[in-house]
Design a protein around this motif. Structure first.
Motif, short mmCIF file in Angstrom:
data_model
loop_
_atom_site.label_atom_id
_atom_site.label_comp_id
_atom_site.label_asym_id
_atom_site.label_seq_id
_atom_site.Cartn_x
_atom_site.Cartn_y
_atom_site.Cartn_z
N VAL A 125 -4.65 0.81 13.56
CA VAL A 125 -3.60 0.48 12.58
C VAL A 125 -3.71 -1.00 12.26
N HIS A 126 -3.80 -1.34 10.98
CA HIS A 126 -3.92 -2.73 10.54
C HIS A 126 -2.65 -3.11 9.79
N LEU A 127 -2.10 -4.27 10.10
CA LEU A 127 -0.83 -4.71 9.53
C LEU A 127 -1.02 -5.97 8.70
N PHE A 128 -0.34 -6.01 7.54
CA PHE A 128 -0.38 -7.21 6.70
C PHE A 128 1.01 -7.56 6.18
N ASN A 148 -0.24 2.58 21.11
CA ASN A 148 -1.64 2.51 20.71
C ASN A 148 -2.10 1.05 20.79
N PRO A 149 -3.06 0.74 21.65
CA PRO A 149 -3.50 -0.65 21.78
C PRO A 149 -4.29 -1.14 20.58
N HIS A 150 -4.72 -0.23 19.73
CA HIS A 150 -5.57 -0.61 18.60
C HIS A 150 -4.74 -0.91 17.35
N VAL A 151 -3.89 -1.91 17.47
CA VAL A 151 -3.05 -2.37 16.36
C VAL A 151 -3.46 -3.81 16.06
N TYR A 152 -3.87 -4.06 14.84
CA TYR A 152 -4.44 -5.37 14.49
C TYR A 152 -3.66 -6.01 13.34
N THR A 153 -3.56 -7.32 13.40
CA THR A 153 -2.83 -8.09 12.39
C THR A 153 -3.81 -8.86 11.51
N LEU A 154 -3.68 -8.69 10.21
CA LEU A 154 -4.53 -9.40 9.26
C LEU A 154 -3.95 -10.77 8.94
N ALA A 155 -4.82 -11.71 8.61
CA ALA A 155 -4.36 -13.04 8.20
C ALA A 155 -3.44 -12.90 6.99
N PRO A 156 -2.40 -13.74 6.90
CA PRO A 156 -1.42 -13.59 5.83
C PRO A 156 -1.89 -14.04 4.45
N GLY A 164 -10.61 -9.79 8.95
CA GLY A 164 -10.03 -8.55 9.46
C GLY A 164 -10.36 -7.35 8.61
N VAL A 165 -10.50 -7.58 7.31
CA VAL A 165 -10.77 -6.48 6.37
C VAL A 165 -12.06 -5.74 6.71
N ILE A 166 -13.08 -6.47 7.15
CA ILE A 166 -14.38 -5.84 7.42
C ILE A 166 -14.32 -4.84 8.57
N HIS A 167 -13.25 -4.88 9.36
CA HIS A 167 -13.12 -3.95 10.49
C HIS A 167 -12.28 -2.72 10.13
N ILE A 168 -11.76 -2.67 8.91
CA ILE A 168 -10.98 -1.51 8.47
C ILE A 168 -11.94 -0.42 8.01
N PHE A 179 6.84 -7.59 -0.58
CA PHE A 179 8.15 -7.88 -1.14
C PHE A 179 8.05 -8.80 -2.36
N VAL A 180 9.05 -8.71 -3.22
CA VAL A 180 9.22 -9.55 -4.41
C VAL A 180 8.21 -9.23 -5.50
N GLN A 181 6.91 -9.33 -5.19
CA GLN A 181 5.88 -9.01 -6.17
C GLN A 181 4.54 -8.81 -5.46
N ALA A 182 3.60 -8.23 -6.18
CA ALA A 182 2.28 -8.01 -5.60
C ALA A 182 1.50 -9.32 -5.58
N SER A 183 0.98 -9.69 -4.42
CA SER A 183 0.17 -10.90 -4.30
C SER A 183 -1.30 -10.54 -4.52
N VAL A 184 -2.12 -11.55 -4.67
CA VAL A 184 -3.56 -11.32 -4.81
C VAL A 184 -4.09 -10.60 -3.57
N GLU A 185 -3.62 -11.03 -2.40
CA GLU A 185 -4.08 -10.42 -1.15
C GLU A 185 -3.73 -8.93 -1.09
N ILE A 186 -2.53 -8.58 -1.51
CA ILE A 186 -2.11 -7.18 -1.48
C ILE A 186 -2.96 -6.34 -2.42
N ASN A 187 -3.22 -6.87 -3.61
CA ASN A 187 -4.07 -6.14 -4.56
C ASN A 187 -5.47 -5.93 -4.01
N VAL A 188 -6.01 -6.95 -3.33
CA VAL A 188 -7.33 -6.83 -2.72
C VAL A 188 -7.32 -5.75 -1.63
#
Length: 275
Positions: A125-128, A148-156, A164-168, A179-188
């Motif tokens: 599970v990857h979190l952003f 589940n120990p396999h929970v990973y946090t992506l850079a904000p 982190g993306v390359i491991h998804i 929240f508020v609006q879609a950021s460039v990171e979220i779209n990516v």
């Protein structure tokens, strides 16, 4: 209620549509200038908005709403009138109750159930989350790692996110706080996940946004109107609900992990320094 998703709206128009969707009970009593102020945009933008969604003007839009039997006077209008009689803490607690009620109103049960199942079944599970949402990432990560120990946090933000993306990979779950609006990171992230066959869960305070069409499961949570202090009460309540239901879905495996945690604490708590 108008289906705003079928219109090709600009960012400012999406902001208006989102406000209307969340505050439909009070819109019949608002003027264009009040709506513009609530959305923090110009009155001219509001005036042009109606033709973009198939209406001549605000008056025609209001008339369509009043034909809808589901529209009733908003309970928060009465609450707003009473605010000056209450202490500030009481006002904030009332707002928190309203946010939770709004979350219950707009949260889709099917999306919640499927999101829980996806998390429970995923190997990784990857979190952003960016900004204040990083606190929610920390909370969700802390809770889920008990199952589940396999929970990973992506850079904000920034290029570090790619580390982190390359491991998804296919079969994983990507949980995004948007929240508020879609950021460039979220779209990516949403684009990358779609190409890799990764299931995506979006927790958002928006009812109108292109992000909603891109994510597999959308979990709405209210944090207050535009210009308000954005509360995390409802998002946290939703996170706790997710965690509890994930544990229930995982069954004995989740319980065994909690039993192990309890035993380790019991065996070693006296060996750790007291704070």
């Amino acid at each position: 209620m108008v289906d705003f998703s079928k219109w090709n709206l600009s960012k400012s128009q999406q902001k208006i549509a989102d406000y209307l969707h969340k505050n439909i009970d009070v819109v019949p009593y608002m003027t264009e200038s009040e709506l513009a102020k609530a959305c923090n945009i110009s009155a001219a933008t509001v005036s042009r908005f109606w033709s973009a969604i198939g209406f001549k003007n605000l008056r025609e839009f209001k008339h369509s709403l009043l034909q809808d039997a589901s529209v009733t006077p908003a309970s928060k209008v009465e609450s707003a009138l009473k605010q000056h009689e209450q202490s500030y803490v009481q006002v904030m607690l009332d707002h928190a109750t309203t946010y939770i009620a709004e979350t219950k109103k707009h949260l889709a049960d099917d999306d919640f159930t499927q999101a829980v199942n996806s998390i429970a079944e995923a190997e990784n599970v990857h979190l952003f989350g960016a900004g204040s949402a990083q606190s929610l990432v920390t909370l969700l990560s802390f809770r889920l790692k008990r199952f589940n120990p396999h929970v990973y946090t992506l850079a904000p933000s920034g290029h570090e996110i790619f580390e982190g993306v390359i491991h998804i990979k296919e079969g994983d779950v990507l949980f995004i706080f948007g929240f508020v609006q879609a950021s460039v990171e979220i779209n990516v992230l949403l684009d990358y996940a779609k190409k890799k066959g990764v299931r995506t869960i979006l927790m958002t305070d928006l009812l109108v946004s292109p992000m909603l069409e891109q994510a597999d499961h959308v979990l709405f949570t209210s944090r207050g109107d535009v210009g308000d202090f954005h509360s995390m009460v409802a998002p946290i309540a939703l996170i706790e609900s997710i965690v509890i239901n994930v544990g229930k879905q995982m069954g004995e495996h989740a319980l065994q992990n909690l039993h192990d945690l309890h035993q380790v604490r019991k065996d070693y708590q006296d060996k750790l320094p007291k704070k």
